[in-house]
Every structure is written in structure tokens, then in C-alpha cells.
Design a protein around this motif. Sequence first.
Motif, PDB file in Angstrom:
ATOM      1  N   THR A  82       0.819  -1.203   0.000  1.00 38.39           N
ATOM      2  CA  THR A  82       0.000   0.000   0.000  1.00 38.39           C
ATOM      3  C   THR A  82       0.854   1.256   0.000  1.00 38.39           C
ATOM      4  N   TRP A  83       2.008   1.207   0.649  1.00 34.57           N
ATOM      5  CA  TRP A  83       2.883   2.380   0.719  1.00 34.57           C
ATOM      6  C   TRP A  83       3.779   2.501  -0.510  1.00 34.57           C
ATOM      7  N   GLU A  84       4.621   1.488  -0.729  1.00 26.03           N
ATOM      8  CA  GLU A  84       5.648   1.625  -1.762  1.00 26.03           C
ATOM      9  C   GLU A  84       5.132   1.345  -3.160  1.00 26.03           C
ATOM     10  N   LEU A  85       4.197   0.399  -3.306  1.00 29.96           N
ATOM     11  CA  LEU A  85       3.718   0.031  -4.628  1.00 29.96           C
ATOM     12  C   LEU A  85       2.415   0.740  -4.983  1.00 29.96           C
ATOM     13  N   HIS A  86       1.880   1.534  -4.058  1.00 24.14           N
ATOM     14  CA  HIS A  86       0.646   2.294  -4.284  1.00 24.14           C
ATOM     15  C   HIS A  86      -0.527   1.383  -4.633  1.00 24.14           C
ATOM     16  N   GLY A  87      -0.470   0.135  -4.117  1.00 28.27           N
ATOM     17  CA  GLY A  87      -1.581  -0.782  -4.293  1.00 28.27           C
ATOM     18  C   GLY A  87      -2.556  -0.641  -3.138  1.00 28.27           C
ATOM     19  N   ARG A  88      -3.471  -1.588  -3.035  1.00 25.19           N
ATOM     20  CA  ARG A  88      -4.444  -1.604  -1.944  1.00 25.19           C
ATOM     21  C   ARG A  88      -4.579  -3.052  -1.487  1.00 25.19           C
ATOM     22  N   GLU A  89      -4.010  -3.373  -0.316  1.00 26.77           N
ATOM     23  CA  GLU A  89      -4.033  -4.754   0.176  1.00 26.77           C
ATOM     24  C   GLU A  89      -4.590  -4.820   1.585  1.00 26.77           C
ATOM     25  N   VAL A  90      -5.310  -5.916   1.856  1.00 27.04           N
ATOM     26  CA  VAL A  90      -5.756  -6.229   3.209  1.00 27.04           C
ATOM     27  C   VAL A  90      -5.243  -7.612   3.581  1.00 27.04           C
ATOM     28  N   THR A  91      -5.251  -7.900   4.881  1.00 28.73           N
ATOM     29  CA  THR A  91      -4.874  -9.212   5.416  1.00 28.73           C
ATOM     30  C   THR A  91      -6.131  -9.860   5.971  1.00 28.73           C
ATOM     31  N   ILE A  92      -6.459 -11.051   5.492  1.00 29.26           N
ATOM     32  CA  ILE A  92      -7.714 -11.700   5.870  1.00 29.26           C
ATOM     33  C   ILE A  92      -7.411 -12.962   6.674  1.00 29.26           C
ATOM     34  N   GLU A  93      -7.816 -12.939   7.937  1.00 33.80           N
ATOM     35  CA  GLU A  93      -7.663 -14.087   8.839  1.00 33.80           C
ATOM     36  C   GLU A  93      -8.946 -14.901   8.764  1.00 33.80           C
ATOM     37  N   ILE A  94      -8.838 -16.167   8.313  1.00 38.69           N
ATOM     38  CA  ILE A  94     -10.039 -16.921   7.948  1.00 38.69           C
ATOM     39  C   ILE A  94     -10.419 -18.032   8.921  1.00 38.69           C
ATOM     40  N   ASP A  95      -9.583 -18.290   9.943  1.00 39.30           N
ATOM     41  CA  ASP A  95      -9.888 -19.411  10.834  1.00 39.30           C
ATOM     42  C   ASP A  95      -9.206 -19.186  12.170  1.00 39.30           C
ATOM     43  N   ASP A  96      -9.934 -19.378  13.265  1.00 39.99           N
ATOM     44  CA  ASP A  96      -9.332 -19.267  14.595  1.00 39.99           C
ATOM     45  C   ASP A  96      -8.239 -20.309  14.805  1.00 39.99           C
ATOM     46  N   GLN A  97      -8.339 -21.439  14.123  1.00 39.76           N
ATOM     47  CA  GLN A  97      -7.326 -22.485  14.216  1.00 39.76           C
ATOM     48  C   GLN A  97      -6.234 -22.211  13.187  1.00 39.76           C
ATOM     49  N   TYR A  98      -4.982 -22.345  13.618  1.00 36.13           N
ATOM     50  CA  TYR A  98      -3.904 -22.151  12.658  1.00 36.13           C
ATOM     51  C   TYR A  98      -3.946 -23.225  11.582  1.00 36.13           C
ATOM     52  N   ILE A  99      -4.074 -24.473  12.006  1.00 35.24           N
ATOM     53  CA  ILE A  99      -4.188 -25.584  11.065  1.00 35.24           C
ATOM     54  C   ILE A  99      -5.657 -25.963  10.959  1.00 35.24           C
ATOM     55  N   THR A 100      -6.270 -25.650   9.833  1.00 32.31           N
ATOM     56  CA  THR A 100      -7.668 -26.014   9.636  1.00 32.31           C
ATOM     57  C   THR A 100      -7.764 -27.531   9.466  1.00 32.31           C
ATOM     58  N   PRO A 101      -8.534 -28.223  10.313  1.00 32.32           N
ATOM     59  CA  PRO A 101      -8.671 -29.682  10.140  1.00 32.32           C
ATOM     60  C   PRO A 101      -9.204 -30.009   8.748  1.00 32.32           C
ATOM     61  N   ALA A 102      -8.704 -31.077   8.184  1.00 35.14           N
ATOM     62  CA  ALA A 102      -9.143 -31.470   6.843  1.00 35.14           C
ATOM     63  C   ALA A 102     -10.664 -31.602   6.779  1.00 35.14           C
ATOM     64  N   ALA A 103     -11.261 -32.085   7.859  1.00 33.90           N
ATOM     65  CA  ALA A 103     -12.710 -32.281   7.889  1.00 33.90           C
ATOM     66  C   ALA A 103     -13.482 -30.965   7.807  1.00 33.90           C
ATOM     67  N   GLN A 104     -12.791 -29.822   8.044  1.00 34.54           N
ATOM     68  CA  GLN A 104     -13.473 -28.524   8.024  1.00 34.54           C
ATOM     69  C   GLN A 104     -13.119 -27.680   6.794  1.00 34.54           C
ATOM     70  N   LEU A 105     -12.354 -28.235   5.864  1.00 34.14           N
ATOM     71  CA  LEU A 105     -11.970 -27.471   4.676  1.00 34.14           C
ATOM     72  C   LEU A 105     -13.171 -27.124   3.807  1.00 34.14           C
ATOM     73  N   THR A 106     -14.106 -28.034   3.675  1.00 25.98           N
ATOM     74  CA  THR A 106     -15.309 -27.754   2.890  1.00 25.98           C
ATOM     75  C   THR A 106     -16.127 -26.644   3.532  1.00 25.98           C
ATOM     76  N   LEU A 107     -16.241 -26.680   4.856  1.00 18.20           N
ATOM     77  CA  LEU A 107     -16.964 -25.626   5.576  1.00 18.20           C
ATOM     78  C   LEU A 107     -16.269 -24.277   5.388  1.00 18.20           C
ATOM     79  N   LEU A 108     -14.945 -24.274   5.412  1.00 20.51           N
ATOM     80  CA  LEU A 108     -14.202 -23.036   5.209  1.00 20.51           C
ATOM     81  C   LEU A 108     -14.526 -22.443   3.842  1.00 20.51           C
ATOM     82  N   TRP A 109     -14.620 -23.272   2.837  1.00 20.53           N
ATOM     83  CA  TRP A 109     -14.993 -22.814   1.496  1.00 20.53           C
ATOM     84  C   TRP A 109     -16.408 -22.239   1.487  1.00 20.53           C
ATOM     85  N   GLN A 110     -17.341 -22.966   2.071  1.00 19.95           N
ATOM     86  CA  GLN A 110     -18.734 -22.506   2.098  1.00 19.95           C
ATOM     87  C   GLN A 110     -18.865 -21.174   2.827  1.00 19.95           C
TER      88      GLN A 110
END
Length: 568
Positions: free
Chosen positions: A349-377
Motif C-alpha cells: 500500500t505504501w511503496e507500490l501504491h496498491g491496496r491490500e488487506v490481510t484476511i484471517e479466515i480461521d481461529d485455528q492455525y491448522i484447519t482440520p481437513a474435515a473442516q476445509l469444505t466448511l471453510l470454502w462454504q
Amino acid sequence: MYKVLMTRRFLIIIFISVLSALRCISQIISPDDRLRQIISEYGQAEVTLPYTDKNSVELLTTNVSILSVRDKVVHVSLSRLTVEWFILQKYDYKIVERVAARVIISADNVNQAMDWDTYPTYTQYDSIMQSFSKLYPSLCRLDTIGTSVDGKLVLALKISGNEEAKPSVFYSSTMHGDETGGFVLMLHLADYLLKNYAVDNRVKNLVDNLEIWINPLANPDGTYGTGNTISSPTRYNANGYDLNRNFPDPITPNTVKQKETLDMIKFMRKHKFAISANFHSGSEVVNYPWDRWLSILHADDSWFNSISRSFADTAHVYAGPAYMNFLDNGVTRGAVWYIVYGGRQDFITWELHGREVTIEIDDQYITPAAQLTLLWQNNWHSLLGYLENALYGIHGIVRDINSHTPVPAKVFISGHDKDSSQVYSDTLTGSFVRFLSPGSWSLTFSSAGYHDTTINTIVVSGQKTDLIVEMSLISNSIEPTNSTNHLLLYPNPATDNINAMLPNKIAGRMNLRIINQAGMLVSDYNTEVIQGIPVLIDVKSLSSGTYTVVFTDTLSGTTFNGRFVVIK
């Protein structure tokens, strides 16, 4: 005799008990040594300590990687590079015992991996990325951003319906190797865009009107280690560095940069993304600039908040209110949460004059494989919606009024822009994109050798405003074009930043020096030059006056120099 035997037995039991106790005591290690032990075995350790005040957090974030601050507790990640500093501070900390990554289920083959409910092996990942470009050659191209310290490929897909000039956008995930959910989420997104291009008008509109780049895995060494499966992922790269604390900082630009960081910077400078996002885990929140300043708002703070709010609110619709509700119901300005130095979103955002955000998508660092579909939904609607932001705002072309050749110009709003929030038209096409909140705006276009041009326009939410800006040469001036021998500097004079375009076919590592009128050296640092891409020179700290800039090729010793004027 019986009493003597019992006494002897009693003494033997006591002796054995004392020896056992001494052995146990000798096996008890201090928390500091336990910390060292964990890091030696796993490459990282997590600790918590009480939140006291902002100054204490400031000291921490300067020296270690803060994971989160919540409920008056600071969560910190330590590596072999930072653990000894941390121990010397004598903090009252608690070790968060590591949980085995049993939730990671590796796919048996590529077909299973492409159901997106298991984790691919590294070779399966490589095959999947190659398959996209082979199955959809008219829509998809596979590119390599670079290689990791251990030689793994850092890959990116370009998805676009045609080769016409259009805004470039960028999704990137898992620069922290143990934040795994975004890795599969990005692969799933690429698959979705390609499969649905011919049947979904929303997808077709995105692919036809944007150049979409997706980098699912920015830190393959952290995720896979030296193996082929994800078994014990770490936050850091192979050298123990946190890559999201490794980018040049607006105030301290000479941050130590790792190979993955240097490759990523070169890639992003080349493509000049209008809007981007990088994906993480450990919380559920959209984080927007600035990360490094608490008291300074970005000039377009309201726009950043609006697009972040839209991502989180869309997720609430499809995932429910319990998802992505951290801090301000899923949105925060970075430094309000905690300060980060050397983060990617501030660099872009500063040096390249772009516009970026950081998106945190899961309280768990390692998303369990069983929850990957839910993460997508939970997120795919938001992912499409965020890309659509690049279709809105002001889209224009700056050109010479007579020849209609592209003009490289600074595009700024007087009284509004600050802290590098202006944008620049492309040197080859003259095109630019400026994202703004709805309302009336006066844009000024400035380029060396041309009269400044100001245009009034209106921005409407969810709509695109097209502009053609025609600039007139100042009488007796020379049109600012580069040659094979000279250094082009623009805008010149300048107040904040100057673009330096080196002669054609010049690229590589350069030393950059700035010398004032008295012959004193006022700036001296190395930078990477990409052919056809201007080098940004920050002159905000310089006083009014005339300066000489000298570029020296660090390999050949060839020099290029020019003069510029700073006006305050």
C-alpha cells in the motif's frame, strides 16, 4: 533378628525413594530450557503473557512475532532467531503446549486432493497447478514467482479471459507455513473460477474484466519442511524468518529480506496489482492498513473499512454470526489490534501504491481437513465479492492530447492524498485505477513536461467511472520519454515520490545514491531494478532543492544519473 531385617528393608526403601526423588528433580527442566527444547524439536514455540500496555507490545512486535492480542493476553510465536532475546527479557510467560497435527489428512492422489477436503502432498500440489493451465489453456497460465530457500517452487496462476489491458488483482496465502486453510481455499477458488467460467455470468464477468493472480502457497518450506507431506508445519521459512515481518517498512526500508520476500517483491512490482489480499489463520477478521501506525489513518480509510466490512458481512450471511466476529464484528484497522513492522500489506500500500488487506479466515492455525469444505462454504461468496471491488472506482487512461501516446502521470487528490496514497498511470499504457468512497472528487494529473490537469468526477458505490485524461505539453518542453542512454525521472519537480525509469534492457541489483547541492550524500541503499518498471524514490524526508541521483549496477559498475527538484 527379625527387627534387624525390617530395619534394613526400611532403610533400603528410604534410600531407593531418595534416589528416585533426586532423579526426578534432575529431570525437571526450567521453562526457558523447555522453550529451547520445543524450538529445537519443532522449529517454533508459542507462549502467552499478560497484556500490560502499548509500549510493552511495541517492544515485543519489534523483536518477535506477535500472533494475536485478545482478552488482555498477548500470544507470541518464537523461533530459533528470537528465543534468546525473549528469554533475556525475563517475561512472566506460559508455554502453549504443541498439539500434534493429527487433523492434517494427506490425499492419496491428485483426484482425491481435488475434492478439496484433504491436504495435497507437495508433488500433488505441483501437479494440480500444472493441470489447471493444461485443462484451461485459454483461461489460465502457470507462472513461478521464485523458489524457496530449500528450492521449492513458489507458484502463481494467472486467470483471465483475454489479453486486453485490465486491472490486475492478487490473492496470496500461507506465507505463514502453519496457517494451512487458505492454501486449499485458494486452490479451490482457482478450480471454481475455471470450471464455472462458461456457465456462471458472475465468474465470467470477473475473468473477462480482470487479470486474476492466485498464489496458494507463499511459504512452501514452512508448510512442507523438507518432506512431501504436511506433518509438522511451521510459521517460518527455512531460515527461521517470519516472512510477514520481512518486507521493507515505510520508515525502516532496509529490512533484512529473505529469498521468498525478494522474489515476491519483484513479482509484485512487475504486475502492479490494483487490489490484493493475503490470507492467514489464527483469528477470524479482515485487517486493513495501516499495520505500523496507530495514530495515522490511510487517506482512503473509509474505503478500506467499507470493503473489509463487505467481506465480513457477506461471510456472516453464509456462515452465520458466530464466524468472523472478532474485534469490530470481523473488521479491524491493523494497528488498533497490534502493531506490525515489515508487513506485506503496508509495503504494497505504501511503496507500490496498491491496496491490500490481510484476511484471517480461521481461529485455528491448522484447519482440520474435515473442516476445509466448511471453510470454502463460509468464504467463497466473499472471495468473489472482494475481487469485484477492482471493477469499481475510477478507471482511466492518461494520454498526450495531440499524439494520444500514453503519459506516465501522478494521479492525486489535493487535500486528500497523504502518506503515499496517490497512484500512477502505467508507463506503457497510460492506464490507472483509483478506488475511492462514493462522492465528488477532483483528480489532478501531473507529469514532467506537461501542464497539470484537474478533472472533477463522481464515484458511485458498486459502479465503474471511466475517464480519458488528455494532457498538454508545456511550450518548448520535451515529451518525457525514455531512451537507451538516459535516466527518466518523473514527476519532476516532486514533493513525495519520484519514479526513476532506467534505460531499456537495464535490470538487476543497483546501488542508489542521492547527493544534495552541497555534494553531501543524503541517501545510499541498494534496490532491485526490473526492466520496464520504474523504481520508486521516496523524497518526503528531503528539503526543497535540487538533487542528483546516481544508479550504479553492483555487478558491472555501470552508472546512470539524473537531477530532480524537490518542492515543499
